[in-house]
Design a protein around this motif. Structure first.
Motif, PDB file in Angstrom:
ATOM      1  N   ASP A 242      25.619  53.356  42.559  1.00  0.00           N
ATOM      2  CA  ASP A 242      25.621  53.513  44.009  1.00  0.00           C
ATOM      3  C   ASP A 242      26.708  54.505  44.409  1.00  0.00           C
ATOM      4  OD1 ASP A 242      28.094  52.196  44.058  1.00  0.00           O
ATOM      5  OD2 ASP A 242      27.242  50.281  44.693  1.00  0.00           O
ATOM      6  N   GLU A 243      26.867  54.696  45.725  1.00  0.00           N
ATOM      7  CA  GLU A 243      27.795  55.718  46.218  1.00  0.00           C
ATOM      8  C   GLU A 243      29.254  55.354  45.983  1.00  0.00           C
ATOM      9  OE1 GLU A 243      27.043  52.717  49.374  1.00  0.00           O
ATOM     10  OE2 GLU A 243      25.801  53.881  47.976  1.00  0.00           O
ATOM     11  N   LYS A 244      29.553  54.116  45.624  1.00  0.00           N
ATOM     12  CA  LYS A 244      30.931  53.698  45.363  1.00  0.00           C
ATOM     13  C   LYS A 244      31.266  53.670  43.874  1.00  0.00           C
ATOM     14  CE  LYS A 244      31.467  50.927  49.565  1.00  0.00           C
ATOM     15  NZ  LYS A 244      31.820  49.580  50.118  1.00  0.00           N
ATOM     16  N   ARG A 264      46.321  41.475  37.323  1.00  0.00           N
ATOM     17  CA  ARG A 264      46.177  42.931  37.455  1.00  0.00           C
ATOM     18  C   ARG A 264      47.539  43.602  37.568  1.00  0.00           C
ATOM     19  NH1 ARG A 264      41.668  44.230  41.930  1.00  0.00           N
ATOM     20  NH2 ARG A 264      42.147  46.361  41.242  1.00  0.00           N
ATOM     21  N   ALA A 265      48.460  42.964  38.251  1.00  0.00           N
ATOM     22  CA  ALA A 265      49.812  43.525  38.362  1.00  0.00           C
ATOM     23  C   ALA A 265      50.485  43.578  36.994  1.00  0.00           C
ATOM     24  CB  ALA A 265      50.648  42.692  39.334  1.00  0.00           C
ATOM     25  N   GLU A 266      50.275  42.533  36.187  1.00  0.00           N
ATOM     26  CA  GLU A 266      50.865  42.487  34.856  1.00  0.00           C
ATOM     27  C   GLU A 266      50.328  43.617  33.979  1.00  0.00           C
ATOM     28  OE1 GLU A 266      53.106  41.046  31.562  1.00  0.00           O
ATOM     29  OE2 GLU A 266      53.253  40.617  33.707  1.00  0.00           O
ATOM     30  N   MET A 267      49.013  43.831  34.013  1.00  0.00           N
ATOM     31  CA  MET A 267      48.455  44.874  33.151  1.00  0.00           C
ATOM     32  C   MET A 267      48.831  46.262  33.642  1.00  0.00           C
ATOM     33  SD  MET A 267      44.338  45.039  33.943  1.00  0.00           S
ATOM     34  CE  MET A 267      44.169  46.361  32.768  1.00  0.00           C
ATOM     35  N   ASN A 268      49.054  46.405  34.941  1.00  0.00           N
ATOM     36  CA  ASN A 268      49.427  47.716  35.471  1.00  0.00           C
ATOM     37  C   ASN A 268      50.901  48.039  35.289  1.00  0.00           C
ATOM     38  OD1 ASN A 268      47.100  49.263  36.739  1.00  0.00           O
ATOM     39  ND2 ASN A 268      46.747  47.220  37.574  1.00  0.00           N
ATOM     40  N   GLU A 289      34.534  53.362  39.413  1.00  0.00           N
ATOM     41  CA  GLU A 289      34.296  52.302  40.376  1.00  0.00           C
ATOM     42  C   GLU A 289      35.415  52.234  41.409  1.00  0.00           C
ATOM     43  OE1 GLU A 289      33.235  47.514  40.268  1.00  0.00           O
ATOM     44  OE2 GLU A 289      33.914  48.559  38.458  1.00  0.00           O
ATOM     45  N   GLU A 290      35.032  52.242  42.664  1.00  0.00           N
ATOM     46  CA  GLU A 290      35.990  52.252  43.774  1.00  0.00           C
ATOM     47  C   GLU A 290      36.842  50.987  43.782  1.00  0.00           C
ATOM     48  OE1 GLU A 290      35.234  51.946  48.448  1.00  0.00           O
ATOM     49  OE2 GLU A 290      34.520  53.871  47.622  1.00  0.00           O
ATOM     50  N   GLY A 291      38.144  51.149  44.053  1.00  0.00           N
ATOM     51  CA  GLY A 291      39.030  50.004  44.171  1.00  0.00           C
ATOM     52  C   GLY A 291      39.770  49.635  42.901  1.00  0.00           C
ATOM     53  N   TYR A 292      39.619  50.448  41.834  1.00  0.00           N
ATOM     54  CA  TYR A 292      40.282  50.138  40.567  1.00  0.00           C
ATOM     55  C   TYR A 292      41.005  51.362  40.037  1.00  0.00           C
ATOM     56  CZ  TYR A 292      37.486  45.906  40.648  1.00  0.00           C
ATOM     57  OH  TYR A 292      36.926  44.718  41.026  1.00  0.00           O
ATOM     58  N   THR A 293      42.107  51.115  39.358  1.00  0.00           N
ATOM     59  CA  THR A 293      42.849  52.202  38.733  1.00  0.00           C
ATOM     60  C   THR A 293      42.110  52.680  37.487  1.00  0.00           C
ATOM     61  OG1 THR A 293      44.141  50.735  37.293  1.00  0.00           O
ATOM     62  CG2 THR A 293      45.016  51.157  39.504  1.00  0.00           C
ATOM     63  N   THR A 294      42.510  53.849  36.989  1.00  0.00           N
ATOM     64  CA  THR A 294      41.924  54.360  35.750  1.00  0.00           C
ATOM     65  C   THR A 294      42.123  53.365  34.618  1.00  0.00           C
ATOM     66  OG1 THR A 294      42.229  56.664  36.407  1.00  0.00           O
ATOM     67  CG2 THR A 294      42.019  56.226  34.052  1.00  0.00           C
ATOM     68  N   ILE A 300      39.023  46.434  32.114  1.00  0.00           N
ATOM     69  CA  ILE A 300      38.577  45.138  32.634  1.00  0.00           C
ATOM     70  C   ILE A 300      37.295  45.218  33.452  1.00  0.00           C
ATOM     71  CG2 ILE A 300      40.929  44.216  32.662  1.00  0.00           C
ATOM     72  CD1 ILE A 300      40.875  44.609  35.760  1.00  0.00           C
ATOM     73  N   ARG A 301      36.721  46.415  33.560  1.00  0.00           N
ATOM     74  CA  ARG A 301      35.478  46.563  34.315  1.00  0.00           C
ATOM     75  C   ARG A 301      34.357  47.013  33.374  1.00  0.00           C
ATOM     76  NH1 ARG A 301      35.095  43.653  38.250  1.00  0.00           N
ATOM     77  NH2 ARG A 301      33.583  45.001  39.293  1.00  0.00           N
TER      78      ARG A 301
END
Length: 460
Positions: A242-244, A264-268, A289-294, A300-301
């Motif tokens: 989709d567009e996101k 997520r904070a721990e892994m980043n 995917e929108e809303g996630y870091t590289t 995790i995605r």
């Protein structure tokens, strides 16, 4: 432990020389022309295990390439560590892109490896990494510092899906009984930020076919009036997202593990570096995917990627045809709670759903594998973390890799033991690519860290 480290330092050059012997054998499991070389490599692995002090060493036949087994049992009351690795390698093609012969290893300094790296097919994946365990075992054995029972299982089919490993495990559960499985077939985040891999993505791999007319057609006589399978397949692939940047397959995310903000904070803490990431692969921008870091997108995605697409005439010159068929190979990386069976079925249903009525589509599933997660509070992880912190002198963080090692879930299912993914490679090692290499510092650091894992895991 000081005597063990001393032994390692005194034998560093010999360990490299012996690794060179392994790399020189083109043990390409995917190509039947190299069957004898794969067997030769198994025999060399067996010789090195015996030399290191392993007992009951045997080359176990399978319906494919053999598995090498060895052990050293020093006490019934001590924990048992099963070391897994693989001696088979990827094909070296395209040969012309290698700087030198891929099976004649050499050492060369690079920007990332100022003290030198070992170049050659299999140097990092996985000959250099599994041989660290043979060298570390020899050092522990020679200095009477072995604190655990140890078993080795080094296979020759990992690069072709470990197709006979499951049956071997089921047939030898008593022989392979252990408390944990130790694997070095993964990477560090960096030498400056060492990590222990606590997660791997699973895999669903399919090949799709779109069939249009009953033969290739003249594009002048028929063009504009009939469906072109390449066009149809291209439009269908475009509808996968989709567009996101999310995957549009119905129900694809139904069972995806959702990490908490704290997780997520721990892994980043690993400090996502988008600019460095882009520069390392020659890109001006990234997407996903929108809303996630590289870092999150690659670990995790879940993902979907077209690995190859073809159809019609692709030879030299021109041939004006509308092809009868078009094909694509598609891989989907999975995260915890997704299964390859579930995702393959959902992909198949969606692919058929979006297909126009004037073509026939077929989905052929290939291989798959389950995702894997090692809890970061488990004794196996904590032993690896302490060992690497003692060796590197730095904090070691948990790291979820985007890759897949399907045998990890298989080991846990059949042998009822956790896998410790204590790898020492780097993402820049060019595994599966021309000019594969493995840093000398990484090789030595692995040999020094492994005895510490045995020490901490045994509680001694």
């Amino acid at each position: 432990m000081q005597e063990t480290i001393k032994f390692i330092h005194e034998n560093k050059q010999r360990f490299v020389d012996e690794l060179f012997e392994l790399i020189r054998i083109p043990s390409i499991s995917a190509d039947s022309a190299y069957k004898n070389e794969v067997q030769k490599c198994a025999e060399k692995v067996s010789d090195f295990l015996k030399k290191a002090g392993a007992e009951n060493v045997e080359i176990c036949p399978t319906d494919g390439h053999p598995i090498v087994y060895g052990e050293k049992i020093i006490g019934k009351d001590l924990p048992t560590v099963l070391v897994y690795g693989h001696y088979d390698v990827q094909p070296a093609d395209p040969i012309e892109l290698w700087n030198k012969d891929p099976f004649e290893p050499y050492i060369e300094k690079t920007e990332i490896h100022p003290n030198g790296a070992i170049f050659g097919r299999g140097s990092a994946d996985d000959k250099g990494q599994f041989f660290m365990h043979v060298a570390a075992f020899e050092a522990m054995n020679a200095t009477n510092s072995l604190t655990c029972n140890v078993k080795f299982i080094i296979e020759g089919e990992e690069e072709v899906g470990s197709v006979h490993l499951e049956q071997f495990l089921k047939d030898n559960t008593e022989k392979l009984a252990c408390d944990c499985i130790l694997i070095s077939d993964t990477s560090l985040y960096s030498m400056e930020q060492p990590t222990v891999t606590t997660g791997l993505r699973g895999l669903s791999y399919v090949e799709v076919e779109v069939e249009g007319p009953n033969r290739d057609l003249h594009s002048g006589l028929y063009g504009g009036a009939v469906p072109n399978p390449i066009h149809v397949l291209s439009r269908m692939i475009a509808q996968m997202f989709d567009e996101k940047g999310s995957i549009a397959i119905d129900g694809f995310y139904d069972n995806v593990e959702i990490l908490s903000d704290e997780e997520r904070a721990e892994m980043n803490k690993l400090k996502d570096d988008p600019e460095g990431f882009k520069a390392s692969i020659g890109l001006n921008g990234v997407e996903g995917e929108e809303g996630y870091t590289t870092l999150e997108r690659t670990s995790i995605r879940p993902t979907l990627d077209v690995n190859g697409i073809w159809g019609g005439y692709t030879g030299e010159g021109a041939k004006t045809v509308i092809p009868s068929k078009a094909y694509a190979k598609i891989s989907m990386r999975l995260v915890p709670y997704q299964t390859p069976e579930e995702i393959t079925e959902k992909f198949t249903q969606y692919f058929n759903k979006i297909a126009p009525d004037n073509v026939k589509v077929t989905v052929n599933p290939h291989h798959g594998g389950m995702p894997y997660v090692l809890p970061s509070n488990s004794p196996e992880f904590l032993a690896a973390k302490k060992a690497m912190e003692a060796s590197f002198g730095k904090e070691v963080l948990p790291f979820r890799s985007g890759g897949s090692i399907p045998i990890t879930a298989l080991f846990e299912q059949i042998l009822k033991a956790k896998c410790v993914l204590m790898g020492f490679g780097l993402s820049s090692d060019a595994i599966h690519s021309p000019n594969e290499h493995y840093g000398l510092d990484n090789f030595y650091k692995g040999i020094e860290s492994i005895p510490l894992f045995f020490q901490y895991y045994s509680g001694k």
